[in-house]
Structures are given as structure tokens and as C-alpha cells.
Design a protein around this motif. Structure first.
Motif, PDB file in Angstrom:
ATOM      1  N   ALA A 180       0.839  -1.216   0.000  1.00 36.63           N
ATOM      2  CA  ALA A 180       0.000   0.000   0.000  1.00 36.63           C
ATOM      3  C   ALA A 180       0.864   1.253   0.000  1.00 36.63           C
ATOM      4  CB  ALA A 180      -0.917  -0.002   1.213  1.00 36.63           C
ATOM      5  N   GLY A 181       1.960   1.222   0.769  1.00 38.56           N
ATOM      6  CA  GLY A 181       2.846   2.396   0.839  1.00 38.56           C
ATOM      7  C   GLY A 181       3.456   2.702  -0.514  1.00 38.56           C
ATOM      8  N   LEU A 182       4.025   1.643  -1.164  1.00 38.60           N
ATOM      9  CA  LEU A 182       4.664   1.862  -2.465  1.00 38.60           C
ATOM     10  C   LEU A 182       3.644   2.328  -3.502  1.00 38.60           C
ATOM     11  CD1 LEU A 182       7.169  -1.122  -2.710  1.00 38.60           C
ATOM     12  CD2 LEU A 182       7.695   1.325  -2.545  1.00 38.60           C
ATOM     13  N   TRP A 183       2.464   1.714  -3.489  1.00 36.49           N
ATOM     14  CA  TRP A 183       1.416   2.062  -4.457  1.00 36.49           C
ATOM     15  C   TRP A 183       0.967   3.514  -4.277  1.00 36.49           C
ATOM     16  CZ3 TRP A 183      -0.394   1.865  -8.884  1.00 36.49           C
ATOM     17  CH2 TRP A 183      -1.728   2.110  -9.209  1.00 36.49           C
ATOM     18  N   THR A 184       0.762   3.922  -3.028  1.00 35.66           N
ATOM     19  CA  THR A 184       0.373   5.313  -2.770  1.00 35.66           C
ATOM     20  C   THR A 184       1.449   6.277  -3.280  1.00 35.66           C
ATOM     21  OG1 THR A 184      -0.563   4.478  -0.718  1.00 35.66           O
ATOM     22  CG2 THR A 184      -0.540   6.859  -1.001  1.00 35.66           C
ATOM     23  N   GLY A 185       2.712   5.921  -2.976  1.00 35.10           N
ATOM     24  CA  GLY A 185       3.819   6.763  -3.428  1.00 35.10           C
ATOM     25  C   GLY A 185       3.860   6.854  -4.949  1.00 35.10           C
ATOM     26  N   LEU A 186       3.690   5.673  -5.599  1.00 38.71           N
ATOM     27  CA  LEU A 186       3.738   5.637  -7.057  1.00 38.71           C
ATOM     28  C   LEU A 186       2.629   6.508  -7.671  1.00 38.71           C
ATOM     29  CD1 LEU A 186       5.303   4.247  -9.348  1.00 38.71           C
ATOM     30  CD2 LEU A 186       3.511   2.505  -9.386  1.00 38.71           C
ATOM     31  N   LEU A 187       1.409   6.391  -7.089  1.00 38.28           N
ATOM     32  CA  LEU A 187       0.286   7.213  -7.564  1.00 38.28           C
ATOM     33  C   LEU A 187       0.626   8.690  -7.509  1.00 38.28           C
ATOM     34  CD1 LEU A 187      -3.138   5.906  -6.199  1.00 38.28           C
ATOM     35  CD2 LEU A 187      -2.418   6.209  -8.571  1.00 38.28           C
ATOM     36  N   ALA A 188       1.205   9.099  -6.357  1.00 30.04           N
ATOM     37  CA  ALA A 188       1.549  10.510  -6.172  1.00 30.04           C
ATOM     38  C   ALA A 188       2.548  10.943  -7.232  1.00 30.04           C
ATOM     39  CB  ALA A 188       2.119  10.733  -4.775  1.00 30.04           C
ATOM     40  N   VAL A 189       3.559  10.091  -7.476  1.00 33.43           N
ATOM     41  CA  VAL A 189       4.579  10.455  -8.463  1.00 33.43           C
ATOM     42  C   VAL A 189       3.958  10.576  -9.858  1.00 33.43           C
ATOM     43  CG1 VAL A 189       6.657   9.643  -9.642  1.00 33.43           C
ATOM     44  CG2 VAL A 189       6.478   9.457  -7.157  1.00 33.43           C
ATOM     45  N   ILE A 190       3.075   9.598 -10.201  1.00 29.06           N
ATOM     46  CA  ILE A 190       2.450   9.632 -11.535  1.00 29.06           C
ATOM     47  C   ILE A 190       1.621  10.911 -11.701  1.00 29.06           C
ATOM     48  CG2 ILE A 190       0.710   8.558 -13.015  1.00 29.06           C
ATOM     49  CD1 ILE A 190       1.615   5.840 -11.821  1.00 29.06           C
ATOM     50  N   LEU A 191       0.773  11.202 -10.686  1.00 33.20           N
ATOM     51  CA  LEU A 191      -0.094  12.388 -10.788  1.00 33.20           C
ATOM     52  C   LEU A 191       0.730  13.661 -10.845  1.00 33.20           C
ATOM     53  CD1 LEU A 191      -2.930  11.316  -8.370  1.00 33.20           C
ATOM     54  CD2 LEU A 191      -3.118  11.736 -10.818  1.00 33.20           C
ATOM     55  N   ASP A 192       1.821  13.690 -10.048  1.00 33.72           N
ATOM     56  CA  ASP A 192       2.653  14.888 -10.042  1.00 33.72           C
ATOM     57  C   ASP A 192       3.348  15.072 -11.385  1.00 33.72           C
ATOM     58  OD1 ASP A 192       3.897  17.170  -8.728  1.00 33.72           O
ATOM     59  OD2 ASP A 192       5.745  16.007  -8.935  1.00 33.72           O
ATOM     60  N   SER A 193       3.825  13.975 -11.984  1.00 30.33           N
ATOM     61  CA  SER A 193       4.483  14.154 -13.288  1.00 30.33           C
ATOM     62  C   SER A 193       3.482  14.600 -14.332  1.00 30.33           C
ATOM     63  CB  SER A 193       5.179  12.887 -13.782  1.00 30.33           C
ATOM     64  OG  SER A 193       5.211  11.905 -12.809  1.00 30.33           O
ATOM     65  N   PHE A 194       2.252  14.062 -14.235  1.00 29.17           N
ATOM     66  CA  PHE A 194       1.217  14.499 -15.159  1.00 29.17           C
ATOM     67  C   PHE A 194       0.987  16.014 -15.008  1.00 29.17           C
ATOM     68  CE2 PHE A 194      -3.324  15.336 -15.948  1.00 29.17           C
ATOM     69  CZ  PHE A 194      -3.339  15.056 -17.308  1.00 29.17           C
ATOM     70  N   ALA A 195       0.874  16.452 -13.744  1.00 25.09           N
ATOM     71  CA  ALA A 195       0.688  17.888 -13.497  1.00 25.09           C
ATOM     72  C   ALA A 195       1.888  18.674 -14.005  1.00 25.09           C
ATOM     73  CB  ALA A 195       0.490  18.149 -12.009  1.00 25.09           C
ATOM     74  N   GLY A 196       3.065  18.077 -13.853  1.00 34.02           N
ATOM     75  CA  GLY A 196       4.274  18.748 -14.342  1.00 34.02           C
ATOM     76  C   GLY A 196       4.215  18.963 -15.848  1.00 34.02           C
ATOM     77  N   ILE A 197       3.710  17.945 -16.566  1.00 34.16           N
ATOM     78  CA  ILE A 197       3.610  18.075 -18.024  1.00 34.16           C
ATOM     79  C   ILE A 197       2.630  19.184 -18.387  1.00 34.16           C
ATOM     80  CG2 ILE A 197       2.845  16.898 -20.130  1.00 34.16           C
ATOM     81  CD1 ILE A 197       3.860  14.272 -18.780  1.00 34.16           C
ATOM     82  N   VAL A 198       1.473  19.199 -17.687  1.00 36.50           N
ATOM     83  CA  VAL A 198       0.479  20.243 -17.954  1.00 36.50           C
ATOM     84  C   VAL A 198       1.085  21.625 -17.695  1.00 36.50           C
ATOM     85  CG1 VAL A 198      -1.729  21.221 -17.236  1.00 36.50           C
ATOM     86  CG2 VAL A 198      -1.476  18.747 -17.442  1.00 36.50           C
ATOM     87  N   GLU A 199       1.811  21.717 -16.576  1.00 38.50           N
ATOM     88  CA  GLU A 199       2.413  23.009 -16.221  1.00 38.50           C
ATOM     89  C   GLU A 199       3.399  23.448 -17.306  1.00 38.50           C
ATOM     90  OE1 GLU A 199       4.514  22.948 -12.514  1.00 38.50           O
ATOM     91  OE2 GLU A 199       4.904  25.108 -12.582  1.00 38.50           O
ATOM     92  N   LYS A 200       4.189  22.495 -17.773  1.00 33.90           N
ATOM     93  CA  LYS A 200       5.186  22.818 -18.798  1.00 33.90           C
ATOM     94  C   LYS A 200       4.505  23.289 -20.081  1.00 33.90           C
ATOM     95  CE  LYS A 200       9.181  20.864 -21.058  1.00 33.90           C
ATOM     96  NZ  LYS A 200       9.102  19.722 -21.970  1.00 33.90           N
ATOM     97  N   LYS A 201       3.411  22.599 -20.451  1.00 33.00           N
ATOM     98  CA  LYS A 201       2.669  22.985 -21.654  1.00 33.00           C
ATOM     99  C   LYS A 201       2.141  24.413 -21.514  1.00 33.00           C
ATOM    100  CE  LYS A 201       2.295  19.316 -24.520  1.00 33.00           C
ATOM    101  NZ  LYS A 201       3.726  19.267 -24.799  1.00 33.00           N
TER     102      LYS A 201
END
Lengths: 214, 375
Positions: free
Chosen positions: A185-206
Motif C-alpha cells: 500500500a505504501g509503495l502504491w500510494t507513493g507511485l500514484l503521487a509520483v504519476i499524478l505529479d508528473s502528469f501535473a508537471g507536463i500540464v504546467e510545462k505545456k
């Protein structure tokens, strides 16, 4: 390898993690949308009434200093057990970065553009929507990205107050001392956060490419 | 929002007893002036003289402390400022195109806010881009940062004309451009002025520009208008010593005979050099990148002539080379006299020549620059 995979699948099924993930993301999206909307509105409000800016930002800063667990507990008697206190706490935390970045972004729009907007006959509201807000979008997006990380963290804590979500799995794991459940659960939660943050990062960059380069 | 048209043409703008103070300093003091319909009135004077303040009081970007500005009998203070401004075009020195909007969106912004249909906005923008010699297909979807200074200024003018306003306010529109570019845009603007036949109020600090463009010139000094009149009146009957100093062109020609071209030319730069085999489409982009409006074409080191951005845009096909569109160019030797060079230029109707030192370009002579350097 297969043993690891088998363990993960067992833990996943036993703890209903698909359901927990959906709950988690539901709370998270509601919290993020609410904090974005409220944050942007507050940002615009304190921009148009500059005298209130310091007070409002200070109050939000004070909210920010309350430890997140304490905030959830304070909200419990008001909003009862369940997702309510968790979502409310996420929102309270995440308003500040959105509001502050909106305010800073609007203030930072070069005066020559607002001058020209006025001179060619835009009203104040039109200047705000057509010039100031679009030109502040990269900064606003940056604020939302910080809010995203905040929401992710607070929503996970929700497991402690029966809010559901992946925090519940973690909480059960700690209570029953199930190392596998905590790990998965810990790793999965962390992974989700990283995925969502990178997605937001891409949007921000665009947005930066579209609205931030001049 | 749809704003009503306030006037289809300007009959007159009357400025009556207008005063504007900043602290204890007068920016404009008890000013009385009339701007006639259809004329291009120049406001010229030293910086801080109040010329820009006068301009900005016409569209209420600055509100006067007392007095009134009356357009066609309507007192501007009784009108909604947004409505007033949509009835006039406004061009400023730093242009201020919105960086997050394409050229098309920039020009079409006010029409769109006025609730025009999409197609009508697009047609209007296309017409205006064509009007300022920027081909629609190349520029409609570009962003301001992708344009050279001269192109941006053209877009600025197109935006000002978007609502087809009967009155144009121009605040040193060519002030920030380099001399060659400025001269060229002035020439184009003169043509535009003939075509559109509007009332224009134009602020500048460049007396050459004032003489070239203005129907009447108002000399502003220390918050007052010292004299208003057509150029020849200012030259032959200057009201004060200050006016005669500003317009005294005689002095500029005094040493002309003793000077050589090399004393007054601008240095040559390799950025002006283009190869005759380059095709015209590439040249447009390359000139934009180098911020040029004029370039000199060489074929293996041999000068063929010059091209201008406007020429390239008007005759643009895929296979065309620069050699096909080049136009002839005057050249002089460094030791030719300035008087000779200027009279030759004037005869051929040119304003620009290349100075060749034994087949190698060494400088550029711009007729206006020569005059300014002589002051």
C-alpha cells in the motif's frame, strides 16, 4: 519473482485495494477541484481588493501551520467520521498555494499589457479574463501542482478516521502488523503521487510554453 | 457586449481650457486647440512638454482636472470610457501585442468582444493583415514573439484599425525602430493615410517625421501649445525662438558641400547580406529572424540590388529566388560628396544607398539619417 508477484496480488485482493484506490482518487479529485476553485476565487478576490491580501494570506498561513492530523481531528466533531473531514482538511491546506500563486501571477502581469488592454477599450472584467488570467496561468498551474501533492498526503491520512482510501489499508497493516500490506500500500500510494505529479508537471510545462514564454 | 458607434467621421475635436496637474507641476495648462476632421495633426515637443498627456486626454486614459474635450459636440466626460475607446484606434511605441494571443487573436480581440460572428472577425483580420502588407497565411497563427519589430508595429496598426475607427491616436509609433526601418514604415504609413482618410493625432519627437507626415504641426512646450500650423508656416513664421530652433532646417544643410559620404554613412553589417539564390519564403523567415526590413542581395560577392520585406510578401511563390525580385539600388563611393549623393537619391526617389569601397560594401547611406547627423 513469481512469489513476490503472488504476494502482491494476495495483499491487493485481501485488502480490496482496487476499491480503496478508487475511493482514494475520488477523495483526492474532489479535494483538488474544490481547492483549485476556492483558491483561484480567493486569489482573484484579494487581487481586486489589495488591502485584504495580507490578512487573508496570513490566515491561510496559520491554517497551514496546524499539523494535518490535528486539523482532521478538529474537523471530526463537525463533519463526522468518513470522507468529510479528510476532504475538508485537504482543501484547507491546498487553498494557500493556489490562492497565493493566483495573486502573485495576477500582480506580476506587466503593466504595459493592462495599459494597452484599457486603451483599446477593454473593460476591467474583460481585461481580467482575456489578459491577466491567461498570462498568470503558468503560475496558477504551479500552485495547483503544489496543492496536488498536499491533497495526496492528507487524503492518505484519512485512513485514521475511517475515510476509506489507501490510508485504510496502511492503517490496517500497522494495526495488525502486516508488513506486506504496509509495503504494497505504501509503495502504491507513493507511485500514484509520483504519476499524478508528473502528469501535473507536463500540464504546467505545456502552459508555460503556451502562456509563459515572452 | 455591443457598443454603439459614437461617430462615423470626425468633424472636429475641440480642446477647451484643459488643465492637468501632477502635484504642483502642470502637465497641460489651460490648453485650447481644435483638431480638424480628416487631418493628421502632429504633437511635437521636448520630453515632459505635455504632448503625450494631451493625446491621452482624448481617449480618457488621463482625465483632465478641468476643461473639456469635445468630439463632434459630444463632451468625452459624459461618455463611457470603454465605449469611447472602442471608437478610436490607439497605437503606442512599445506596441503591447498580447504575447499569449496569436496575431489573428490580437487583431480580432475587440471585434470578438463586440460579439461579431467568427467568420466576420476572421474576414476583418485577413483584410487588415493584407492592408498592412503581412500575408495572412504566414502570420495569422503566429505569436508576437515570432515577429520582428517592424512586423509587430504593423500588427499594432492593424489592431488599432480593427473597429474601423474614424479617429486614430498614435503615440510615437515608430520611435523605437531603427532609422532604416522607421523611414520605410513612415513611407508605408503615408500610403495608408491616403487610403483611409481618417483623423489622426500623432505624437513624436522627431521633427523630420513631423514634416513628412503632418498636415499641421503643434509645437508643445512647458504644458502649453506654442504654435500650430502647417510645416511651411512654422518654418517661415516661427512664433518664438524655440519654434525656430526646432524647425530650423536651414542649418542642417550648411556644411553639406564639405562632407563626404563616408563621414555620414551608417556602418555596414553582414546581417544585411543575402544570397541571390535563396528562395523568397526562406528569406522572409531569415529577415524576420535578423529583424530586417531591407536586405542587400549579392551573387558571388557581386551586388545585385536590394529587397524589402514588403516586396517579398507581395510576390511570393515557392520556386522564386531572391534574384527574381531584387530591385536596383544606388551605390556611391566613400569619397563622393554628400550633396551629390542626396541629390542623386532624390532624383531616383530612393531614400537608401549602399556605399561601395572597391566592390566591397562599407556603409549604408539613409537620407534622413544624414540630415539628423548634421544637426
Amino acid at each position: 519473482m513469481t512469489i513476490v508477484l503472488q504476494t502482491v496480488i494476495d495483499v491487493w485482493d485481501k485488502n480490496l485495494m482496487t476499491l480503496r484506490t478508487i475511493e482514494h482518487l475520488q477523495m483526492f479529485s474532489i479535494a483538488l477541484v474544490l481547492s483549485t476553485v476556492i483558491g483561484v476565487i480567493i486569489g482573484i478576490f484579494i487581487y481586486s481588493r489589495q488591502r485584504t491580501a495580507n490578512t487573508v494570506l496570513n490566515i491561510l498561513n496559520i491554517v497551514e501551520t496546524i499539523p494535518d492530523l490535528a486539523l482532521i481531528v478538529i474537523l471530526l466533531p463537525i463533519l463526522r467520521l468518513g470522507a468529510g473531514p479528510t476532504i475538508a482538511a485537504s482543501v484547507l491546506y491546498s487553498i494557500l498555494p493556489v490562492a497565493r500563486n493566483t495573486y502573485t501571477g495576477l500582480k506580476g502581469v506587466d503593466e504595459q499589457y493592462t495599459y494597452v488592454a484599457r486603451a483599446i477599450g477593454l473593460s476591467q472584467v474583460e481585461t481580467l479574463w482575456k489578459v491577466k488570467i491567461p498570462m498568470s496561468l503558468p503560475l496558477i498551474a504551479g500552485g495547483i501542482r503544489i496543492a496536488l501533492v498536499f491533497c495526496m498526503g492528507v487524503v492518505t491520512l484519512g485512513g485514521l478516521v475511517a475515510a476509506g482510501g489507501l490510508g485504510t489499508v496502511l492503517q490496517n497493516g500497522i494495526q495488525l502488523y502486516e508488513k506486506d500490506a504496509i509495503l504494497v500500500a505504501g509503495l502504491w500510494t507513493g507511485l500514484l503521487a509520483v504519476i499524478l505529479d508528473s502528469f501535473a508537471g507536463i500540464v504546467e510545462k505545456k502552459l508555460h510554453e503556451r502562456y509563459g514564454k515572452w | 457586449m455591443h457598443t454603439e458607434r459614437l461617430f462615423d467621421r470626425i468633424d472636429s475635436i475641440q480642446i477647451k481650457g484643459v488643465t492637468k496637474k501632477y502635484g504642483s507641476r502642470f502637465a497641460v495648462k489651460e490648453l485650447d486647440m481644435e483638431i480638424h476632421g480628416g487631418e493628421l495633426l502632429i504633437l511635437i515637443g521636448p520630453s515632459g512638454s505635455g504632448k503625450t498627456t494631451i493625446l491621452r486626454m482624448i481617449n480618457r486614459m488621463i482625465e483632465q482636472d478641468s476643461g473639456s474635450v469635445i468630439i463632434n459636440g459630444l463632451d468625452t466626460r459624459k461618455l463611457d470610457p470603454v465605449r469611447l475607446r472602442r471608437n478610436m484606434g490607439y497605437v503606442i511605441q512599445n506596441i503591447g501585442l498580447f504575447p499569449h494571443m496569436t496575431i489573428g487573436e490580437n487583431i480580432g480581440l475587440v471585434p470578438k468582444l463586440e460579439g461579431w460572428e467568427k467568420n466576420r472577425v476572421k474576414e476583418r483580420v485577413q483584410y487588415l493583415l493584407d492592408f498592412v502588407s503581412l500575408p495572412t497565411d504566414l502570420f495569422f497563427n503566429r505569436y508576437p514573439r515570432q515577429l520582428s519589430g517592424g512586423q509587430q508595429q504593423r500588427v499594432g496598426l492593424a489592431r488599432a484599425l480593427a473597429m474601423d475607427p474614424p479617429l486614430l491616436l498614435m503615440d510615437e509609433p515608430f520611435g523605437a525602430l531603427d532609422p532604416i526601418l522607421r523611414k520605410q514604415l513612415q513611407e508605408e504609413f503615408l500610403k495608408i493615410k491616403m487610403e483611409i482618410g481618417r483623423t489622426i493625432v500623432f505624437v513624436t519627437h522627431d521633427i523630420e517625421e513631423a514634416f513628412r507626415l503632418g498636415d499641421r504641426i503643434a509645437i508643445v512646450d512647458q504644458a502649453k501649445i506654442v504654435q500650430v500650423g502647417p510645416p511651411e508656416e512654422l518654418i517661415f513664421n516661427p512664433a518664438t525662438k524655440m519654434v525656430s530652433e526646432i524647425v530650423d532646417t536651414e542649418r542642417k544643410f550648411k556644411h553639406m558641400d564639405t562632407l563626404n559620404v563616408k563621414d555620414l554613412m551608417s556602418p555596414f553589417d553582414s546581417k544585411y547580406v543575402f544570397d541571390s539564390k535563396m528562395d523568397t519564403c526562406d528569406a522572409v523567415n531569415e529577415m524576420t529572424g535578423r529583424d530586417l526590413e531591407t536586405a542587400f542581395i549579392f551573387d558571388n560577392g557581386r551586388l545585385l540590388g536590394r529587397i524589402t520585406m514588403v516586396d517579398l510578401m507581395k510576390c511570393r511563390t515557392k520556386t522564386q529566388k531572391l534574384a527574381d525580385v531584387v530591385r536596383p539600388l544606388k551605390t556611391f563611393q566613400p569619397l563622393d560628396s554628400v550633396a551629390f549623393a542626396l541629390s542623386e537619391l532624390k532624383k531616383s526617389g530612393e531614400y537608401l544607398a549602399l556605399i561601395m569601397n572597391e566592390d566591397r560594401p562599407s556603409g549604408i547611406l539613409v537620407s534622413d539619417e544624414v540630415l539628423l547627423k548634421l544637426i
